[in-house]
Design a protein around this motif. Structure first.
Motif, PDB file in Angstrom:
ATOM      1  N   PHE A   1       2.766  15.256  -9.873  1.00  0.00           N
ATOM      2  CA  PHE A   1       3.096  15.662 -11.376  1.00  0.00           C
ATOM      3  C   PHE A   1       1.851  16.502 -11.948  1.00  0.00           C
ATOM      4  O   PHE A   1       2.886  17.621 -13.171  1.00  0.00           O
ATOM      5  CB  PHE A   1       3.809  14.634 -11.533  1.00  0.00           C
ATOM      6  CG  PHE A   1       4.628  15.099 -12.834  1.00  0.00           C
ATOM      7  CD1 PHE A   1       5.576  15.227 -13.099  1.00  0.00           C
ATOM      8  CD2 PHE A   1       3.890  14.418 -14.784  1.00  0.00           C
ATOM      9  CE1 PHE A   1       6.429  16.054 -14.521  1.00  0.00           C
ATOM     10  CE2 PHE A   1       4.565  14.587 -15.586  1.00  0.00           C
ATOM     11  CZ  PHE A   1       6.166  15.119 -15.770  1.00  0.00           C
ATOM     12  N   VAL A   2       0.907  15.724 -12.240  1.00  0.00           N
ATOM     13  CA  VAL A   2       0.215  16.986 -13.004  1.00  0.00           C
ATOM     14  C   VAL A   2      -0.420  17.958 -12.795  1.00  0.00           C
ATOM     15  O   VAL A   2      -0.719  18.760 -13.243  1.00  0.00           O
ATOM     16  CB  VAL A   2      -0.765  16.132 -12.884  1.00  0.00           C
ATOM     17  CG1 VAL A   2      -2.640  16.212 -13.625  1.00  0.00           C
ATOM     18  CG2 VAL A   2      -1.012  14.297 -13.007  1.00  0.00           C
ATOM     19  N   LEU A   3      -0.783  18.509 -11.405  1.00  0.00           N
ATOM     20  CA  LEU A   3      -1.288  19.392 -10.648  1.00  0.00           C
ATOM     21  C   LEU A   3       0.297  20.604 -10.835  1.00  0.00           C
ATOM     22  O   LEU A   3      -0.341  21.509 -11.469  1.00  0.00           O
ATOM     23  CB  LEU A   3      -0.933  19.551  -9.259  1.00  0.00           C
ATOM     24  CG  LEU A   3      -2.292  18.646  -8.038  1.00  0.00           C
ATOM     25  CD1 LEU A   3      -2.239  18.708  -6.769  1.00  0.00           C
ATOM     26  CD2 LEU A   3      -3.640  19.567  -8.882  1.00  0.00           C
TER      27      LEU A   3
ATOM     28  N   ARG B   1       0.178  -1.632  -0.228  1.00  0.00           N
ATOM     29  CA  ARG B   1      -0.141  -0.209   0.152  1.00  0.00           C
ATOM     30  C   ARG B   1       0.734   1.017  -0.089  1.00  0.00           C
ATOM     31  O   ARG B   1       0.700   2.572  -0.465  1.00  0.00           O
ATOM     32  CB  ARG B   1      -0.548  -0.150   1.658  1.00  0.00           C
ATOM     33  CG  ARG B   1      -1.926   1.468   0.959  1.00  0.00           C
ATOM     34  CD  ARG B   1      -2.893   0.904   2.507  1.00  0.00           C
ATOM     35  NE  ARG B   1      -2.106   0.914   4.065  1.00  0.00           N
ATOM     36  CZ  ARG B   1      -2.395   0.189   4.433  1.00  0.00           C
ATOM     37  NH1 ARG B   1      -3.130  -1.004   4.370  1.00  0.00           N
ATOM     38  NH2 ARG B   1      -1.179   0.010   5.640  1.00  0.00           N
ATOM     39  N   GLY B   2       2.239   0.972   0.755  1.00  0.00           N
ATOM     40  CA  GLY B   2       2.895   2.376   0.430  1.00  0.00           C
ATOM     41  C   GLY B   2       3.221   2.075  -0.599  1.00  0.00           C
ATOM     42  O   GLY B   2       3.745   3.814  -1.174  1.00  0.00           O
TER      43      GLY B   2
ATOM     44  N   GLY C   1       3.858   9.754   0.272  1.00  0.00           N
ATOM     45  CA  GLY C   1       2.919   8.917  -0.049  1.00  0.00           C
ATOM     46  C   GLY C   1       3.239   7.438   0.447  1.00  0.00           C
ATOM     47  O   GLY C   1       2.447   6.994   1.474  1.00  0.00           O
ATOM     48  N   LEU C   2       4.712   7.228   0.444  1.00  0.00           N
ATOM     49  CA  LEU C   2       5.069   6.055   0.899  1.00  0.00           C
ATOM     50  C   LEU C   2       5.064   5.949   2.497  1.00  0.00           C
ATOM     51  O   LEU C   2       4.453   4.821   2.892  1.00  0.00           O
ATOM     52  CB  LEU C   2       6.529   5.735   0.925  1.00  0.00           C
ATOM     53  CG  LEU C   2       6.864   4.292   1.567  1.00  0.00           C
ATOM     54  CD1 LEU C   2       7.293   3.476   0.896  1.00  0.00           C
ATOM     55  CD2 LEU C   2       8.441   4.946   1.316  1.00  0.00           C
TER      56      LEU C   2
ATOM     57  N   ALA D   1       3.379   6.129  -5.251  1.00  0.00           N
ATOM     58  CA  ALA D   1       3.537   6.022  -6.668  1.00  0.00           C
ATOM     59  C   ALA D   1       1.948   6.893  -7.228  1.00  0.00           C
ATOM     60  O   ALA D   1       2.645   7.688  -8.063  1.00  0.00           O
ATOM     61  CB  ALA D   1       3.075   4.829  -8.000  1.00  0.00           C
ATOM     62  N   ALA D   2       1.038   6.647  -6.733  1.00  0.00           N
ATOM     63  CA  ALA D   2      -0.128   7.590  -6.668  1.00  0.00           C
ATOM     64  C   ALA D   2      -0.088   9.103  -6.729  1.00  0.00           C
ATOM     65  O   ALA D   2      -0.239  10.334  -7.450  1.00  0.00           O
ATOM     66  CB  ALA D   2      -1.077   7.100  -6.523  1.00  0.00           C
ATOM     67  N   LEU D   3       0.579   9.606  -5.661  1.00  0.00           N
ATOM     68  CA  LEU D   3       0.635  10.441  -4.475  1.00  0.00           C
ATOM     69  C   LEU D   3       1.844  11.587  -5.958  1.00  0.00           C
ATOM     70  O   LEU D   3       1.672  12.895  -6.202  1.00  0.00           O
ATOM     71  CB  LEU D   3       1.486  10.652  -3.830  1.00  0.00           C
ATOM     72  CG  LEU D   3       0.138  11.584  -2.451  1.00  0.00           C
ATOM     73  CD1 LEU D   3       0.954  11.978  -1.346  1.00  0.00           C
ATOM     74  CD2 LEU D   3      -0.657  12.050  -2.347  1.00  0.00           C
TER      75      LEU D   3
END
Length: 260
Positions: free
Chosen positions: A166-168, A153-154, A188-189, A159-161
């Motif tokens: 990055f998109v922001l 999950r970490g 995020g980890l 990766a998700a954050l």
């Protein structure tokens, strides 16, 4: 446990003393080892007994022993703040296999927040090694506690954050630096390790705190609409808030959505 907290507090004071060196030298590209601690005004070396965290500053009454130049109160405050954070983290996680990882996060948070405030930059020299150090420090907890789900999950949250920030940064480049993107992965980890509610609380709190700080600076005239305001401290503060209070915040919010 009391003895452990005392030991960790003393460790925090020592780490905080080292962080003062990191905060001053890393943005300047200077060595952390050479030269030894010295007065920035007269370059006289700091005597070992004056280097004792907090007490050395108090003994000198906030002035250099050689030229009497003022020494910023931020030095003992960083040492005290790091010690308090170390004690709080230890009280939160106990003497667990993951404790070294959380102490590392606390130390990195202090250094990065102050560096970002000083120079509006999150140095790669601190952020990038954390992508290796943090997983290695969390690995023993995965093995000892057999909590493979937390480790996975970490990594997913990391990766998700990273992608989210990055998109922001692409959508709003003036308000989000790439240093923030890189820091987001590290946070995020840690937040993902704790749970998805911690990811949500930590991320939301970062933007809430950033907005409040920006509004206060505008209202007090300390910043204009084009003034660059560091976002790293808000990200770190949001992550630490989630670390200690994600569960009660999530329960409170759920009670608003689903009243009894």
């Amino acid at each position: 446990m009391t003895l452990a907290l005392v030991v960790v507090g003393v460790l925090g004071l020592a780490v905080g003393s080292f962080l003062n060196v990191v905060i001053h030298r890393v943005p300047r590209g200077e060595s952390l080892l050479r030269p030894t601690s010295h007065c920035p005004q007269c370059t006289a070396p700091v005597r070992p007994w004056h280097n004792v965290p907090v007490l050395g500053w108090l003994l000198l009454r906030g002035r250099c022993a050689d030229c009497a130049a003022p020494v910023s109160a931020r030095y003992p405050l960083v040492e005290l703040g790091t010690a308090v954070l170390f004690v709080a983290v230890t009280a939160r996680f106990g003497l667990s296999a993951s404790l070294p990882a959380w102490l590392y996060l606390a130390a990195v948070a202090v250094a990065l927040a102050l560096i970002d405030l000083d120079v509006l930059r999150l140095p790669n020299a601190i952020v990038l090694p954390s992508y290796v150090v943090a997983p290695l420090l969390l690995l023993p907890a995965v093995v000892v506690e057999r909590d493979w789900a937390a480790g996975l999950r970490g990594l997913i949250a990391m990766a998700a954050l990273w992608v989210f920030y990055f998109v922001l940064s692409l959508v709003y480049p003036g308000g989000m630096g790439f240093g923030d993107v890189k820091l987001a992965g590290v946070l995020g980890l840690y937040l993902g390790w704790l749970g998805w509610s911690s990811v949500a609380v930590g991320t939301f709190a970062a933007f809430l705190l950033g907005g409040v700080v920006g509004a206060v600076l505008l209202a007090t005239g300390r910043a204009g609409r084009r003034t660059a305001v560091p976002f790293g401290p808000s990200m770190l503060a949001g992550a630490l808030l989630a670390l200690f209070a994600a569960a009660p915040i999530t329960s409170w919010y759920s009670s608003l959505l689903l009243p009894a």
